[in-house]
Design an enzyme around this catalytic site. Structure first.
Site, PDB file in Angstrom:
ATOM      1  N   SER A 171       0.791  -1.232   0.127  1.00 50.43           N
ATOM      2  CA  SER A 171       0.060   0.071  -0.002  1.00 50.43           C
ATOM      3  C   SER A 171       0.857   1.299   0.135  1.00 50.43           C
ATOM      4  CB  SER A 171      -0.831   0.047   1.193  1.00 50.43           C
ATOM      5  OG  SER A 171      -1.417   1.467   1.532  1.00 50.43           O
ATOM      6  N   TYR A 221      -1.454  -0.421  10.267  1.00 47.31           N
ATOM      7  CA  TYR A 221      -1.641  -1.090   9.244  1.00 47.31           C
ATOM      8  C   TYR A 221      -0.585  -0.637   8.266  1.00 47.31           C
ATOM      9  CZ  TYR A 221      -4.098  -1.394   4.424  1.00 47.31           C
ATOM     10  OH  TYR A 221      -4.101  -1.656   2.976  1.00 47.31           O
ATOM     11  N   LYS A 235       2.365  -2.856   6.116  1.00 49.06           N
ATOM     12  CA  LYS A 235       2.462  -2.596   4.647  1.00 49.06           C
ATOM     13  C   LYS A 235       4.004  -2.324   4.267  1.00 49.06           C
ATOM     14  CE  LYS A 235      -1.453  -3.706   3.411  1.00 49.06           C
ATOM     15  NZ  LYS A 235      -1.560  -5.054   2.390  1.00 49.06           N
TER      16      LYS A 235
HETATM   17  N1  LIG Z   1      -8.830  -0.700  -1.231  1.00 48.04           N
HETATM   18  C1  LIG Z   1      -7.708  -0.038  -1.192  1.00 48.04           C
HETATM   19  O1  LIG Z   1      -7.898   1.375  -1.224  1.00 48.04           O
HETATM   20  C2  LIG Z   1      -6.315  -0.440  -0.860  1.00 48.04           C
HETATM   21  C3  LIG Z   1      -5.268   0.425  -1.017  1.00 48.04           C
HETATM   22  C4  LIG Z   1      -3.984  -0.002  -0.645  1.00 48.04           C
HETATM   23  C5  LIG Z   1      -3.560  -1.369  -0.633  1.00 48.04           C
HETATM   24  N2  LIG Z   1      -4.827  -2.114  -0.605  1.00 48.04           N
HETATM   25  C6  LIG Z   1      -4.387  -3.408  -0.331  1.00 48.04           C
HETATM   26  O2  LIG Z   1      -4.996  -4.481  -1.511  1.00 48.04           O
HETATM   27  C7  LIG Z   1      -5.255  -5.677  -0.978  1.00 48.04           C
HETATM   28  C8  LIG Z   1      -6.852  -6.039  -1.149  1.00 48.04           C
HETATM   29  O3  LIG Z   1      -7.727  -5.416  -0.649  1.00 48.04           O
HETATM   30  P1  LIG Z   1      -9.059  -4.792  -1.062  1.00 48.04           P
HETATM   31  O4  LIG Z   1      -9.076  -3.482  -1.138  1.00 48.04           O
HETATM   32  O5  LIG Z   1      -9.414  -5.671  -2.443  1.00 48.04           O
HETATM   33  O6  LIG Z   1     -10.067  -5.496  -0.100  1.00 48.04           O
HETATM   34  P2  LIG Z   1     -11.298  -5.947  -0.064  1.00 48.04           P
HETATM   35  O7  LIG Z   1     -12.352  -5.942  -1.196  1.00 48.04           O
HETATM   36  O8  LIG Z   1     -11.829  -5.846   1.407  1.00 48.04           O
HETATM   37  O9  LIG Z   1     -11.025  -7.611  -0.189  1.00 48.04           O
HETATM   38  C9  LIG Z   1     -10.149  -8.406   0.974  1.00 48.04           C
HETATM   39  C10 LIG Z   1     -10.206  -9.847   0.406  1.00 48.04           C
HETATM   40  O10 LIG Z   1      -9.440 -10.458   1.621  1.00 48.04           O
HETATM   41  C11 LIG Z   1     -10.198 -11.775   1.878  1.00 48.04           C
HETATM   42  N3  LIG Z   1      -9.683 -11.922   3.271  1.00 48.04           N
HETATM   43  C12 LIG Z   1      -9.686 -10.946   4.628  1.00 48.04           C
HETATM   44  N4  LIG Z   1      -9.171 -11.337   5.601  1.00 48.04           N
HETATM   45  C13 LIG Z   1      -8.450 -12.560   5.185  1.00 48.04           C
HETATM   46  C14 LIG Z   1      -8.000 -13.557   5.866  1.00 48.04           C
HETATM   47  N5  LIG Z   1      -7.712 -13.595   7.311  1.00 48.04           N
HETATM   48  N6  LIG Z   1      -7.786 -14.678   5.275  1.00 48.04           N
HETATM   49  C15 LIG Z   1      -8.214 -14.838   3.856  1.00 48.04           C
HETATM   50  N7  LIG Z   1      -8.825 -14.162   3.334  1.00 48.04           N
HETATM   51  C16 LIG Z   1      -8.978 -12.997   3.880  1.00 48.04           C
HETATM   52  C17 LIG Z   1     -11.636 -11.274   1.889  1.00 48.04           C
HETATM   53  O11 LIG Z   1     -12.554 -12.187   1.870  1.00 48.04           O
HETATM   54  P3  LIG Z   1     -13.352 -12.873   2.983  1.00 48.04           P
HETATM   55  O12 LIG Z   1     -14.164 -11.775   3.623  1.00 48.04           O
HETATM   56  O13 LIG Z   1     -14.554 -13.747   1.982  1.00 48.04           O
HETATM   57  O14 LIG Z   1     -12.497 -13.910   3.639  1.00 48.04           O
HETATM   58  C18 LIG Z   1     -11.633 -10.346   0.549  1.00 48.04           C
HETATM   59  O15 LIG Z   1     -11.637 -11.409  -0.625  1.00 48.04           O
HETATM   60  C19 LIG Z   1      -4.946  -5.601   0.408  1.00 48.04           C
HETATM   61  O16 LIG Z   1      -3.579  -6.292   0.770  1.00 48.04           O
HETATM   62  C20 LIG Z   1      -5.001  -4.201   0.645  1.00 48.04           C
HETATM   63  O17 LIG Z   1      -4.279  -3.807   2.032  1.00 48.04           O
HETATM   64  C21 LIG Z   1      -6.057  -1.808  -0.734  1.00 48.04           C
END
Ligand SMILES: NC(=O)c1ccc[n+]([C@@H]2O[C@H](COP(=O)([O-])OP(=O)(O)OC[C@H]3O[C@@H](n4cnc5c(N)ncnc54)[C@H](OP(=O)(O)O)[C@@H]3O)[C@@H](O)[C@H]2O)c1
Length: 256
Positions: A145, A158, A162
């Site tokens: 991130s 968090y 990261k």
């Molecule tokens: N969105 C942003 O703005 C943003 C920015 C920077 C970085 N990121 C990074 O991008 C990545 C994806 O995030 P996203 O934004 O796509 O989030 P999201 O839409 O909330 O998806 C998170 C995914 O992780 C799964 N998950 C959560 N906890 C878990 C666990 N303990 N074991 C296995 N699966 C788990 C959830 O599925 P279930 O609930 O079905 O388990 C879901 O499929 C992450 O690493 C996040 O830190 C996101």
């Protein structure tokens, strides 16, 4: 020279792939000719995700918690049993159960964030290496991130995890070369559930600070992910690519 990042014949494992960025990456793998195992904690979320793929034969879903080393080992084993190999590991799942000053975080949420966001990178990469990639080679992609690049109100712990993901990417790239390439992507704010608290009520305010004047979409991240896991980037390892609409590229604020 190839112009398209083909993944024909490749097998990928994507954690946290029931929605958001992970699902977009998994869909892209199949669109480019690969097969994919999608994983998350929830069978029903995975069933919903599975229904979005047009060719179900190329996708397999496994319920697993990334905070468990046992689950990591089983996930990799099931991937190899199902599709016969493991070429690409995408460490994508993450959580953020705490928003507030670092001095007030409790042990339970500190530990959970560490296990899911940071230790999981080690356990899943180790499982992939020991069961397949150490012998046959492969590619690892970690989703970090922009928060890992500097301080930010409320997201301190968090962001520490990261920052660790960015460092783990460098360390693993060094340790696992030349068999395995390891890179990371550092997204800015992307329109997913994880970041809903950041963008839902403040989208105009937020996009006002983003030079490209819009939030990121899961496909913005997936496009780069697919390039980094393909042979198009066969001489790139140990790098973290920022995808943030220009957010981190701001005037320094200095006086001279
Ligand atoms: N969105 C942003 O703005 C943003 C920015 C920077 C970085 N990121 C990074 O991008 C990545 C994806 O995030 P996203 O934004 O796509 O989030 P999201 O839409 O909330 O998806 C998170 C995914 O992780 C799964 N998950 C959560 N906890 C878990 C666990 N303990 N074991 C296995 N699966 C788990 C959830 O599925 P279930 O609930 O079905 O388990 C879901 O499929 C992450 O690493 C996040 O830190 C996101």
């Amino acid at each position: 020279m190839t112009t398209e990042a083909s993944l024909e014949g490749r097998v990928a494992l994507v954690t946290g792939a029931s929605r958001g960025i992970g699902l977009a990456i998994a869909q892209g793998v199949v669109e480019r000719g690969g097969r994919v195992v999608i994983s998350s904690r929830s069978e029903s979320n995975l069933a919903e995700a599975l229904s979005t793929f047009s060719d179900a034969r190329s996708v397999h879903a496994v319920v697993a918690h990334v905070g468990s080393r046992q689950d990591a080992d089983r996930l990799v084993t099931e991937t190899i049993e199902r599709f016969g190999r493991l070429d690409i590991l995408v460490n994508n799942a993450a959580t953020n159960p705490y928003f507030g000053p670092l001095v007030d975080i409790d042990d339970a949420r500190m530990q959970k964030t560490y296990e899911v966001n940071q230790a999981s990178i080690v356990t899943h990469t180790a499982a992939a290496w020991h069961q397949w990639m150490g012998e046959h080679g492969g590619v690892v992609l970690n989703i970090a991130s922009v928060g890992g690049l500097g301080p930010e109100p409320g997201l301190g712990w968090y962001n520490v995890t990261k920052a660790a993901v960015i460092h783990l990417t460098k360390q693993f790239a060094w340790e696992l070369a030349p068999k395995v390439r390891v890179n990371a992507i550092a997204p800015g704010v992307v329109r997913t559930d994880l970041a809903r608290g950041l963008w839902e009520k403040n989208e105009d305010l937020l996009t006002g600070h983003i030079p490209m004047r819009r939030l990121g979409e899961p496909d913005d991240v997936a496009e780069m992910a697919l390039m980094l896991v393909s042979d198009s980037s066969s001489w790139i390892t140990g790098q973290t690519i920022v995808i943030d609409g220009g957010t981190t590229n701001q005037p320094s604020g200095g006086v001279g």
